[in-house]
Design a protein around this motif. Structure first.
Motif, short mmCIF file in Angstrom:
data_model
loop_
_atom_site.label_atom_id
_atom_site.label_comp_id
_atom_site.label_asym_id
_atom_site.label_seq_id
_atom_site.Cartn_x
_atom_site.Cartn_y
_atom_site.Cartn_z
N PHE A 279 0.86 -1.19 0.00
CA PHE A 279 0.00 0.00 0.00
C PHE A 279 0.88 1.22 0.00
O PHE A 279 1.44 1.55 1.03
N PRO A 280 1.11 1.91 -1.09
CA PRO A 280 0.51 1.72 -2.41
C PRO A 280 1.26 0.66 -3.21
O PRO A 280 2.39 0.29 -2.89
N SER A 281 0.60 0.23 -4.31
CA SER A 281 1.19 -0.84 -5.12
C SER A 281 1.79 -0.35 -6.43
O SER A 281 2.61 -1.03 -7.02
N VAL A 282 1.35 0.82 -6.86
CA VAL A 282 1.80 1.32 -8.17
C VAL A 282 1.97 2.83 -8.09
O VAL A 282 1.21 3.52 -7.40
N GLY A 283 2.99 3.35 -8.76
CA GLY A 283 3.15 4.81 -8.89
C GLY A 283 3.20 5.16 -10.36
O GLY A 283 3.67 4.36 -11.18
N ARG A 284 2.69 6.32 -10.70
CA ARG A 284 2.72 6.73 -12.12
C ARG A 284 3.22 8.17 -12.23
O ARG A 284 2.78 9.04 -11.48
N ILE A 285 4.12 8.39 -13.17
CA ILE A 285 4.57 9.75 -13.47
C ILE A 285 3.95 10.11 -14.82
O ILE A 285 4.03 9.32 -15.76
N HIS A 286 3.31 11.25 -14.86
CA HIS A 286 2.67 11.68 -16.11
C HIS A 286 3.37 12.93 -16.63
O HIS A 286 3.75 13.80 -15.84
N MET A 287 3.50 13.02 -17.93
CA MET A 287 4.21 14.16 -18.54
C MET A 287 3.52 14.60 -19.81
O MET A 287 3.07 13.76 -20.60
N ALA A 288 3.49 15.91 -20.01
CA ALA A 288 2.93 16.45 -21.27
C ALA A 288 3.54 17.83 -21.51
O ALA A 288 3.80 18.57 -20.55
N PRO A 289 3.75 18.20 -22.76
CA PRO A 289 4.24 19.56 -23.03
C PRO A 289 3.13 20.58 -22.77
O PRO A 289 1.96 20.27 -22.94
N PHE A 290 3.52 21.77 -22.32
CA PHE A 290 2.52 22.79 -22.06
C PHE A 290 2.89 24.07 -22.79
O PHE A 290 4.04 24.30 -23.16
N SER A 291 1.87 24.91 -22.96
CA SER A 291 2.07 26.23 -23.54
C SER A 291 1.52 27.24 -22.53
O SER A 291 0.35 27.18 -22.16
N ASP A 292 2.37 28.11 -22.03
CA ASP A 292 1.93 29.07 -21.00
C ASP A 292 2.80 30.33 -21.11
O ASP A 292 3.84 30.45 -20.46
N GLU A 293 2.31 31.25 -21.93
CA GLU A 293 3.06 32.47 -22.19
C GLU A 293 3.27 33.29 -20.91
O GLU A 293 4.31 33.89 -20.69
N TYR A 294 2.25 33.26 -20.03
CA TYR A 294 2.34 34.03 -18.78
C TYR A 294 3.51 33.55 -17.93
O TYR A 294 4.30 34.32 -17.42
N LEU A 295 3.57 32.25 -17.78
CA LEU A 295 4.64 31.68 -16.96
C LEU A 295 6.00 31.98 -17.58
O LEU A 295 6.94 32.38 -16.90
N TYR A 296 6.04 31.86 -18.89
CA TYR A 296 7.28 32.09 -19.61
C TYR A 296 7.80 33.51 -19.36
O TYR A 296 8.97 33.73 -19.02
N VAL A 297 6.89 34.47 -19.47
CA VAL A 297 7.29 35.87 -19.30
C VAL A 297 7.67 36.13 -17.83
O VAL A 297 8.63 36.82 -17.53
N GLU A 298 6.89 35.54 -16.95
CA GLU A 298 7.17 35.71 -15.52
C GLU A 298 8.57 35.22 -15.17
O GLU A 298 9.33 35.90 -14.47
N ILE A 299 8.93 34.08 -15.70
CA ILE A 299 10.26 33.52 -15.41
C ILE A 299 11.34 34.42 -16.04
O ILE A 299 12.34 34.75 -15.40
N ALA A 300 11.08 34.83 -17.27
CA ALA A 300 12.07 35.66 -17.96
C ALA A 300 12.27 36.98 -17.20
O ALA A 300 13.39 37.48 -17.07
N ASN A 301 11.16 37.53 -16.68
CA ASN A 301 11.23 38.81 -15.98
C ASN A 301 12.01 38.74 -14.67
O ASN A 301 12.51 39.75 -14.17
#
Ligand SMILES: C[S@@+](CC[C@H](N)C(=O)[O-])C[C@H]1O[C@@H](n2cnc3c(N)ncnc32)[C@H](O)[C@@H]1O
Length: 531
Positions: A279-301
């Motif tokens: 308990f637990p018996s299984v773990g899963r990692i999920h991944m996907a590409p994202f598009s987030d201009e706000y986050l991108y600008v925030e990090i750059a700033n």
């Protein structure tokens, strides 16, 4: 004496842990089966005491009498022994051959040898010590030894509530069973298991928290009589019986950080009966590409500070590039709108009941994304969950799911990855090509925490018919905890660049002395759950 599994006949064994000391008279037998030494307390071999090569010491008390002890946790201030017996041999010859076999047994796997004043003793490093630098382990267990961090985890109601439900809804699995709580911390999961009717729970905890767990458990007397707290590492401690069920919360950031899954698997191999439950018996990692201009600008700033040419008369721009890339190599932990994902997620499943410990040293996950919209991709979003496959839930074919709202995003800086690329389609690499696309929680061999998580993530993009490869190197050190409310986006194309999200820039992380971070963070209640 057989050379592989030598056996010896003993006159008696005194069990030092019992009060008063219990003496079992023979004829009894002892048997070396590397990496364990078994003392059989009954002729049929039903009851035995087992010592592990990693932490066993043998002392000669007299010509025909010896003391065999198992060392306790290294994290304790005083040297402790978790188990001890005295052995009475039939004669001096048997005693000498036993000591000879012990030396041989130790030599096979001994890493370090030493001598103690009262006898010739071989001490060996345990599997844990062999893998993890002492300083890293010390910091790790120091962290978990503090009540406030255990409270943090307990106050994460999504987490603790899911465990409670998984145990209580599966009482049928626990009732009358022997349970081992792997890394018991405060002992909370042991108490749940006892509530569910476990016959006995062994709560194994390596940090000083074991003492608090003992207190907490004693404060619940109706359950306490069925729980034994054992202070030590699951790699080292010995238990008097095998477990029907293991329960544990071994998940670090993005499941694999902290490398505690390895300890969970070692505990499985050491303590669990064949076909026992996890308990637990299984773990899963999920991944996907994202598009987030706000986050991108925030990090750059964030790096704008370093663009000042007159900071008290000093030109800071020489460090702008370094700062910029530093910010882009920080994973971002926040809750995000699933509509930011531009391709179906890829899931990597780790089956805790079958995975080998070595398989967890380096986890390769091939990434083959096909973007569903033509948009700018800003990085890779990752999250994980674990499954509890209880008997009741098996019957209804609905395992309960503990989904971690804490998600990481790995923005990719311009020039290094997808930040600059308008991606129409991400095309899988043809098999057999030397370049690999993978998510690689790279092995950080001697560390318990600062595990590199993403390395050499290579995407292949189709742009005007040309295949383009991008790669970047990211890790889990010092994540940026951006606890913002998920924003509702109408579509990823509607986002306006240069507009910053109003986010609470909560630096919740508590950093170690070396500035690195391994810890579990409280989960934002508003976290989006993505399945
Ligand atoms: C994430 S905490 C979970 C604590 C508790 N089970 C809970 O759910 O609240 C993991 C605990 O496992 C302990 N731990 C980690 N590795 C261990 C090992 N190899 N042996 C024993 N305890 C370990 C840590 O000290 C920590 O208290």
């Amino acid at each position: 004496m057989e050379s592989n599994n030598p056996s010896f006949t003993l006159v008696s064994i005194s069990l030092l842990e019992s009060n008063p000391v219990k003496i079992v008279t023979g004829p009894l037998s002892a048997n070396f089966r590397s990496p364990e030494l078994h003392f059989f307390l009954e002729p049929d071999g039903q009851h035995s005491i087992t010592f592990h090569i990693s932490n066993t010491q043998l002392y000669r008390l007299g010509e025909v009498q010896s003391l065999c002890v198992s060392e306790g946790s290294e994290t304790t201030k005083e040297k402790t022994y978790s188990k001890g017996i005295t052995i009475q041999f039939k004669d001096e010859e048997e005693s000498s051959s036993f000591h000879g076999a012990f030396e041989l047994w130790k030599k096979e796997v001994v890493i370090q040898g030493s001598s103690l004043a009262n006898g010739t003793v071989s001490s060996s490093k345990s599997k844990f010590d062999d893998k993890i630098e002492a300083s890293s382990a010390k910091m790790y267990f120091h962290y978990y030894g503090q009540l406030l961090h255990q409270q943090n985890m307990m106050q994460d109601y999504v987490r603790t509530g899911s465990y409670y439900a998984a145990v209580i809804e599966n009482q049928v699995d626990f009732a009358g069973r022997v349970v081992v709580d792997v890394g018991a911390g405060s002992g909370i999961l042991s108490l749940f298991a006892a509530q569910a009717g476990a016959k006995h729970v062994y709560a194994v905890e390596a940090s000083e928290m074991a003492d608090y767990a003992q207190k907490l458990i004693a404060g619940n007397p109706l359950l306490a009589q069925r729980i034994t707290v054992i202070k030590g590492k699951v790699e080292d401690v010995e238990l008097p019986e095998k477990a029907d069920i293991l329960i544990s919360e071994p998940m670090g950031t993005l499941l694999v950080n902290e490398r505690m899954l390895e300890s969970y698997v070692i505990a499985r191999d050491r303590f669990l009966v064949p076909n026992g439950k996890m308990f637990p018996s299984v773990g899963r990692i999920h991944m996907a590409p994202f598009s987030d201009e706000y986050l991108y600008v925030e990090i750059a700033n964030k790096a704008l500070f370093w663009q000042q040419q007159n900071y008290y008369g000093v030109d800071l721009t020489a460090l702008h590039g370094t700062a910029f890339h530093g910010y882009f190599s920080q994973p971002v932990v926040d809750a995000f709108d699933p509509r930011l994902l531009v391709a179906p997620a890829i899931s990597h499943v780790i089956d805790f009941s079958t995975v080998k410990e070595e398989d967890l040293y380096e986890i390769k996950i091939p990434l083959k994304f096909t973007a569903s919209v033509g948009t700018r991709i800003h990085g890779l979003a990752c999250w994980f969950d674990v499954l509890f496959n209880g008997r009741l839930l098996d019957a209804s074919h609905k395992p309960s799911l503990l989904s971690f709202a804490q998600q990481q995003r790995y923005p990719i800086p311009p020039g290094q990855g997808m930040g600059e690329v308008i991606c129409r389609q991400i095309i899988p690499l043809p098999l057999g090509k030397p370049t690999v696309r993978r998510l690689l929680p790279g092995r950080s061999p001697a560390k318990r925490k600062t595990l590199l998580l993403l390395q050499d993530v290579i995407f292949v993009l189709e742009q005007g018919g040309i295949l383009q490869t991008s790669s970047c190197r990211l890790d889990l050190k010092e994540p940026y905890y951006r606890m913002s409310q998920p924003q509702a986006y109408s579509s990823s194309q509607d986002q306006q660049p240069n507009q910053l999200l109003q986010s609470q820039d909560l630096q919740l992380s508590s950093l170690d002395e070396d500035g690195s971070d391994f810890i579990q963070q409280p989960i934002n209640d508003s976290g989006v759950q993505i399945h």
